[in-house]
Design a protein around this motif. Structure first.
Motif, PDB file in Angstrom:
ATOM      1  N   ILE A 159       7.725 -12.945   3.539  1.00 29.73           N
ATOM      2  CA  ILE A 159       6.614 -12.145   4.566  1.00 29.73           C
ATOM      3  C   ILE A 159       4.998 -12.061   3.373  1.00 29.73           C
ATOM      4  N   SER A 160       4.228 -12.177   4.392  1.00 32.91           N
ATOM      5  CA  SER A 160       2.674 -12.494   4.164  1.00 32.91           C
ATOM      6  C   SER A 160       1.873 -10.665   3.685  1.00 32.91           C
ATOM      7  N   LEU A 161       1.368 -11.220   3.317  1.00 29.40           N
ATOM      8  CA  LEU A 161       0.686  -9.544   2.074  1.00 29.40           C
ATOM      9  C   LEU A 161      -0.951  -9.259   2.606  1.00 29.40           C
ATOM     10  N   SER A 162      -1.398  -8.241   2.122  1.00 29.13           N
ATOM     11  CA  SER A 162      -3.093  -7.925   2.688  1.00 29.13           C
ATOM     12  C   SER A 162      -3.103  -6.590   2.377  1.00 29.13           C
ATOM     13  N   ILE A 163      -4.237  -7.012   1.485  1.00 27.82           N
ATOM     14  CA  ILE A 163      -4.609  -5.704   0.997  1.00 27.82           C
ATOM     15  C   ILE A 163      -6.023  -4.733   1.400  1.00 27.82           C
ATOM     16  N   ASP A 164      -5.497  -3.883   2.366  1.00 36.03           N
ATOM     17  CA  ASP A 164      -6.050  -2.616   3.568  1.00 36.03           C
ATOM     18  C   ASP A 164      -7.283  -1.926   2.848  1.00 36.03           C
ATOM     19  N   ASP A 165      -8.472  -1.530   3.404  1.00 31.80           N
ATOM     20  CA  ASP A 165      -9.657  -0.898   3.212  1.00 31.80           C
ATOM     21  C   ASP A 165      -9.928  -1.041   2.502  1.00 31.80           C
ATOM     22  N   PHE A 166     -10.093  -2.513   1.941  1.00 29.75           N
ATOM     23  CA  PHE A 166     -10.448  -2.858   0.548  1.00 29.75           C
ATOM     24  C   PHE A 166     -12.682  -3.002   0.821  1.00 29.75           C
ATOM     25  N   GLY A 167     -12.090  -2.351  -0.731  1.00 31.88           N
ATOM     26  CA  GLY A 167     -13.758  -2.499  -0.732  1.00 31.88           C
ATOM     27  C   GLY A 167     -13.806  -0.772  -1.273  1.00 31.88           C
ATOM     28  N   THR A 168     -12.762   0.098  -0.811  1.00 31.14           N
ATOM     29  CA  THR A 168     -13.492   1.421  -0.795  1.00 31.14           C
ATOM     30  C   THR A 168     -13.024   1.821  -2.017  1.00 31.14           C
ATOM     31  N   GLY A 169     -11.886   1.384  -2.639  1.00 33.50           N
ATOM     32  CA  GLY A 169     -10.739   1.335  -3.922  1.00 33.50           C
ATOM     33  C   GLY A 169     -11.727   0.783  -5.406  1.00 33.50           C
ATOM     34  N   TYR A 170     -11.161   1.016  -6.055  1.00 33.73           N
ATOM     35  CA  TYR A 170     -11.187   0.042  -7.618  1.00 33.73           C
ATOM     36  C   TYR A 170     -11.423  -1.581  -7.521  1.00 33.73           C
ATOM     37  N   SER A 171     -12.127  -2.263  -7.799  1.00 33.44           N
ATOM     38  CA  SER A 171     -11.726  -3.324  -6.819  1.00 33.44           C
ATOM     39  C   SER A 171     -11.921  -4.595  -8.872  1.00 33.44           C
ATOM     40  N   SER A 172     -11.099  -5.538  -9.219  1.00 31.44           N
ATOM     41  CA  SER A 172     -11.512  -6.056  -9.758  1.00 31.44           C
ATOM     42  C   SER A 172     -10.970  -7.887  -9.762  1.00 31.44           C
ATOM     43  N   LEU A 173     -12.053  -7.905  -9.876  1.00 34.72           N
ATOM     44  CA  LEU A 173     -11.559  -9.655  -9.778  1.00 34.72           C
ATOM     45  C   LEU A 173     -10.657  -9.946 -10.294  1.00 34.72           C
ATOM     46  N   LYS A 174     -10.305  -9.862 -12.534  1.00 36.72           N
ATOM     47  CA  LYS A 174     -10.089  -9.999 -13.137  1.00 36.72           C
ATOM     48  C   LYS A 174      -7.983  -9.945 -12.444  1.00 36.72           C
ATOM     49  N   TYR A 175      -8.048  -8.739 -11.357  1.00 30.93           N
ATOM     50  CA  TYR A 175      -6.315  -8.638 -11.520  1.00 30.93           C
ATOM     51  C   TYR A 175      -6.019  -9.434  -9.550  1.00 30.93           C
ATOM     52  N   LEU A 176      -7.303  -9.428  -9.422  1.00 28.78           N
ATOM     53  CA  LEU A 176      -7.323  -9.931  -7.835  1.00 28.78           C
ATOM     54  C   LEU A 176      -6.987 -10.973  -7.963  1.00 28.78           C
ATOM     55  N   LYS A 177      -7.350 -12.035  -8.344  1.00 28.81           N
ATOM     56  CA  LYS A 177      -6.971 -13.338  -8.897  1.00 28.81           C
ATOM     57  C   LYS A 177      -5.455 -13.367  -8.641  1.00 28.81           C
ATOM     58  N   ASP A 178      -5.327 -13.136  -9.037  1.00 32.82           N
ATOM     59  CA  ASP A 178      -3.679 -13.208  -9.134  1.00 32.82           C
ATOM     60  C   ASP A 178      -2.569 -11.865  -8.454  1.00 32.82           C
ATOM     61  N   LEU A 179      -3.394 -11.533  -7.716  1.00 34.77           N
ATOM     62  CA  LEU A 179      -2.217 -11.330  -6.424  1.00 34.77           C
ATOM     63  C   LEU A 179      -1.960 -12.054  -5.458  1.00 34.77           C
ATOM     64  N   PRO A 180      -0.471 -11.790  -5.658  1.00 30.18           N
ATOM     65  CA  PRO A 180       0.298 -12.613  -4.545  1.00 30.18           C
ATOM     66  C   PRO A 180      -0.168 -11.925  -2.822  1.00 30.18           C
ATOM     67  N   ILE A 181      -1.512 -12.308  -2.131  1.00 28.48           N
ATOM     68  CA  ILE A 181      -2.225 -11.929  -1.337  1.00 28.48           C
ATOM     69  C   ILE A 181      -2.509 -13.284  -0.470  1.00 28.48           C
ATOM     70  N   ASP A 182      -2.502 -13.267   0.756  1.00 28.01           N
ATOM     71  CA  ASP A 182      -3.038 -13.739   1.888  1.00 28.01           C
ATOM     72  C   ASP A 182      -4.005 -13.114   2.640  1.00 28.01           C
ATOM     73  N   ARG A 183      -4.411 -12.527   2.889  1.00 26.94           N
ATOM     74  CA  ARG A 183      -5.398 -11.666   3.375  1.00 26.94           C
ATOM     75  C   ARG A 183      -6.556 -10.803   3.482  1.00 26.94           C
ATOM     76  N   LEU A 184      -7.720 -10.464   3.048  1.00 25.89           N
ATOM     77  CA  LEU A 184      -7.816  -8.946   2.515  1.00 25.89           C
ATOM     78  C   LEU A 184      -8.924  -8.361   3.857  1.00 25.89           C
ATOM     79  N   LYS A 185      -8.585  -6.707   4.253  1.00 24.08           N
ATOM     80  CA  LYS A 185      -8.902  -6.392   5.775  1.00 24.08           C
ATOM     81  C   LYS A 185      -9.955  -5.475   4.983  1.00 24.08           C
ATOM     82  N   ILE A 186     -11.504  -6.622   5.169  1.00 20.15           N
ATOM     83  CA  ILE A 186     -12.431  -4.517   5.533  1.00 20.15           C
ATOM     84  C   ILE A 186     -13.045  -3.766   5.351  1.00 20.15           C
TER      85      ILE A 186
END
Length: 799
Positions: free
Chosen positions: A693-720
């Protein structure tokens, strides 16, 4: 001699055989002699009748001729027989015709013995008839000497007795010798061999023994003893192992063990007991239980043990003092009997860890782990007790405090800062809390003050309540220094009075919550008292809750589908969006009921409904050719639903029942979902990805985004988030944010999809910025399954 007789079976056997042979010989000889004596008169009668028959004719002729000399001669001839004592011939007139008597000789046997053995007089009489003429001429009478006859009989029987006795003794000796070789000697060999067997040997016998007695009783006795010895050896080994095992268990047991004898004297202790009591076993063994350090407890326990019935158990608790440390212990006591003796065993367990665990559990169950304040459960319990024991004419107050815009700070600066801010707020409010008031954390940024007894009036003019809330609001608005940040925060408060007549605690909490909502509507940083006209707001929420329960039960929800497109306008999938048409309220927005569903715990059931409908519908479209194999269906998962342990099982169940390939599903989660427990979230995301199954981060940019953990997340897509896309053309800040998100996604090799694309200008601008997948009204609105199917068919025809 007696010792030899007692130790020698052969001598016992020989002596018994000898005595038995002699006794039997004597008895049989006596019996035979007695029979002979009893039959002797008849024999004598016959014998002398035969003798007289010889003299019958001469004597008859002498009587016929009256020849007394001849008759005397014949009579005297009878005396040559020593058994005849006297012979008399009578004529026909019964007169003595002639007679003769034997001379008297002193016999060796007395007359009394003769009379005892032969009681009757022995006299033989015979008629004298003349030959050829049946005329009686007289009679001859012979008297026999009984004592002589007895001598003859006894002499004859004595010789016979001696012969029989010698024969019986000889036979007994032969039998004894025979049985010695047949029984006694093999038994002696067997006994000798048995007496020398050890725990590792069998019974070893001479070869002759096995050859002669392999199949008889002695052979079976040997086999039986060997088997019994083997079993006994095994049993002893097992008993020894059990004994050693029991000793090891007692010695190394974590619990203290004390064994008391019938006098309640300590006879066994283990190492754990030594550590608990602080004395070595040498000092403990042999002393009375009442002598242990601990004062009256051991004395009273000893008295109780005297009265404790056998096979019953009792439990006691006390505290031991060892090296100035107090150790709580639990003592389990059992009284029993072993081999006729009564014993008592005491099992002493250190309760220190259990007490600490109970305290930790109590804190976890009734206290908030972050602020150390009572939690909702304990507060509700205190509220219920206040209502139950409320005196007539008295009243209390429940005040709910909620920090304004705390979510903004929490999302912007992270949960760590948010948690520290909550601690700072609690520490600033604690000095303001009146005595006998419960200050509790309801959850999140919501707190409660419970006053059980309030002075003044039961309305919004209550001076003590107003004064307290003003101080609380002022304290909250003070500048807070948290992790290098200077933070300003305000609070809203709602008050509900109660006098114990209310139906439940839930009503009071709901009223205070309603007043809190009113305070927020008034502009925040203020307080409001619950009024009856506010009840409509509370009733509306209650109505919404009841409708949600009914909607979940009857599955009144419907999944709508909003298309997702690429830069060519082609459909690449769709997002499943929930819609609810209530029979009374009409179309209800998800913004209005999702939060309530999360509060009352229905969000998991609603999520399962969405998974079920969406996967089933897409699987049907896939079979019909409406849905393409490279399209994906995006399904939103709320933070609460994602955190639930059954999420993976719910997804797998929906895929299994619908037979939808996992690669066609895309799970959308928000950034805030990751912030509560990142490690747990990462583990769950890996499991979802392992299903295909694919994984997407929804409403990206409205929360507390951190590149430190974002680069390690097993995700496929960001939704602006659409809030940035909506003002993309006019707002330079939104333009910069969108551009940064696209660049970051490209740098992390992630796909990016823009939400809220409503105009052609949005589409063109996003395409120029490097975003090539979209979702919004420009391409299509959310639509029901039937309309979406027609939309797909029309799109295919247009292409």
């Amino acid at each position: 001699m007696a010792s030899t007789l007692n130790r020698s079976l052969y001598i016992k056997q020989s002596l018994a055989t000898f005595i038995l042979a002699v006794v039997l010989s004597l008895v049989l000889s006596f019996f035979k002699s007695y029979q002979t004596i009893q039959q002797e008169p008849y024999r004598i009668q016959k014998e002398f009748n035969d003798l007289l028959s010889i003299l019958e004719r001469p004597l008859a002729q002498a009587l016929f001729r009256l020849d007394k000399a001849f008759a005397q001669q014949q009579v005297e001839s009878l005396l040559y027989n020593p058994a005849i004592a006297k012979a008399v011939v009578f004529d026909e007139s019964n007169n003595v015709f002639s007679e003769a008597s034997a001379p008297y000789m002193e016999p060796s046997w007395s007359g009394e013995i003769a009379n005892f053995l032969i009681r009757d007089e022995l006299t033989v009489t015979r008629n004298l008839n003349y030959s050829g003429i049946e005329i009686q001429l007289g009679i001859i009478q012979v008297e026999l000497d009984r004592r002589y006859l007895i001598e003859q009989i006894i002499g004859f029987n004595s010789q016979l007795f001696i012969q029989n006795l010698i024969k019986d003794i000889l036979l007994a000796s032969i039998l004894s010798l025979f049985f010695y070789f047949i029984v006694t000697r093999p038994l002696k060999q067997l006994t000798w061999s048995i007496s020398r067997v050890d725990e590792n040997q069998n019974v070893v016998m001479p070869p002759s023994f096995d050859a002669l007695h392999r199949h008889d009783e002695l052979g079976r006795l040997k086999s039986t003893f060997s088997e019994l010895w083997r079993r006994l050896t095994s049993a002893l080994d097992a008993l020894e192992r059990s004994h050693q095992h029991s000793k090891a268990m007692i010695s190394h047991a974590a619990d203290g063990i004390i064994v008391l004898d019938e006098a309640l004297t300590i006879c066994v202790v283990n190492e754990a007991t030594e550590k608990l009591i602080g004395l070595p076993s040498e000092q403990l063994t042999g002393i009375s239980l009442a002598c242990l350090q601990g004062g009256s407890f051991w004395v009273s326990l000893e008295e109780s043990l005297h009265n404790l019935p056998v096979d019953e158990v009792m439990t006691a608790e006390t505290t031991l003092s060892t090296n100035q440390h107090f150790i709580p212990i639990e003592i389990r006591i059992s009284k029993y009997r072993v081999q006729g003796e009564t014993e008592v065993v005491l099992l002493m367990r250190d309760l220190s860890e259990r007490k600490e665990a109970q305290q930790r559990i109590n804190r976890l169950s009734y206290y908030d782990s972050l602020t150390r304040l009572p939690n909702r459960t304990l507060m509700i319990d205190h509220l219920q007790k206040s209502m139950d024991y409320m005196a007539k004419g008295h009243f209390g107050a429940l005040i709910i405090l909620d920090l304004d815009r705390f979510k903004t700070i929490n999302d912007a600066l992270g949960h760590n800062v948010g948690d520290q801010l909550l601690v700072e707020v609690v520490e600033s409010l604690l000095p303001l809390v009146p005595p006998n008031t419960t200050f509790a954390r309801m959850g999140g940024d919501e707190f409660v003050f419970l006053w059980s007894q309030v002075r003044g009036s039961m309305n919004e003019s209550n001076v003590p309540i107003i004064s307290f809330m003003q101080r609380v609001l002022a304290s909250c608005s003070d500048l807070k220094h948290v992790s290098g940040h200077d933070l300003h925060i305000t609070a809203s408060m709602g008050v509900s009075f109660f006098d114990g007549s209310e139906e439940s605690t839930a009503i009071i909490v709901r009223q205070a919550d309603t007043a809190l909502y009113k305070a927020k509507e008034l502009g925040r940083n203020t307080f409001a008292f619950f009024q009856e006209d506010m009840q409509s707001l509370s009733d509306a929420r209650l109505k919404m809750e009841k409708s949600l329960y009914r909607a979940v039960k009857n599955e009144e929800f419907e999944v709508y589908y909003q298309p997702q497109n690429n830069e060519k306008g082609e459909i690449i999938g769709a997002e499943a969006l929930l819609r609810w048409d209530d029979k009374d309220m009409g179309r209800v927005s998800p913004m209005d009921f999702i939060g309530i569903a999360e509060d009352i715990g229905l969000i998991h059931d609603i999520g399962r409904i969405v998974l079920k409908q969406a996967t089933s519908q897409v699987a049907t479209w896939l079979q019909q050719g409406v849905w393409q194999e490279d399209w994906r269906i995006s399904i939103n998962v709320s933070p609460l639903q994602f955190a639930h342990e059954s999420l993976i099982d719910d997804i797998m169940l929906a895929l299994t029942k619908s037979s939808l390939p996992a690669k066609l599903m895309d799970i959308e989660i928000t950034e805030n979902t990751l912030m509560t427990d990142l490690d747990s979230a990462l583990s769950k995301m890996e499991k979802i990805r392992s299903l295909g199954i694919s994984l997407s981060i929804d409403d990206f940019g409205t929360g507390y985004s951190s590149l430190k953990y974002l680069k390690d997340l097993p995700i496929d897509r960001l939704k602006i988030d659409q809030s940035f896309v909506r003002d993309l053309i006019a707002d330079k800040d939104d333009y910069a944010i969108v551009l940064a998100v696209i660049a970051m996604a490209n740098a992390l090799s992630l796909k990016v999809l823009a939400e809220g694309v409503e105009t052609n200008e949005h589409f063109k601008q996003l395409k120029l910025m490097g975003c090539y997948t979209y979702q919004g009204y420009y391409f299509g609105r959310p639509m029901c399954a039937v309309d979406f199917e027609s939309f797909c068919e029309n799109s295919s025809a247009a292409l």
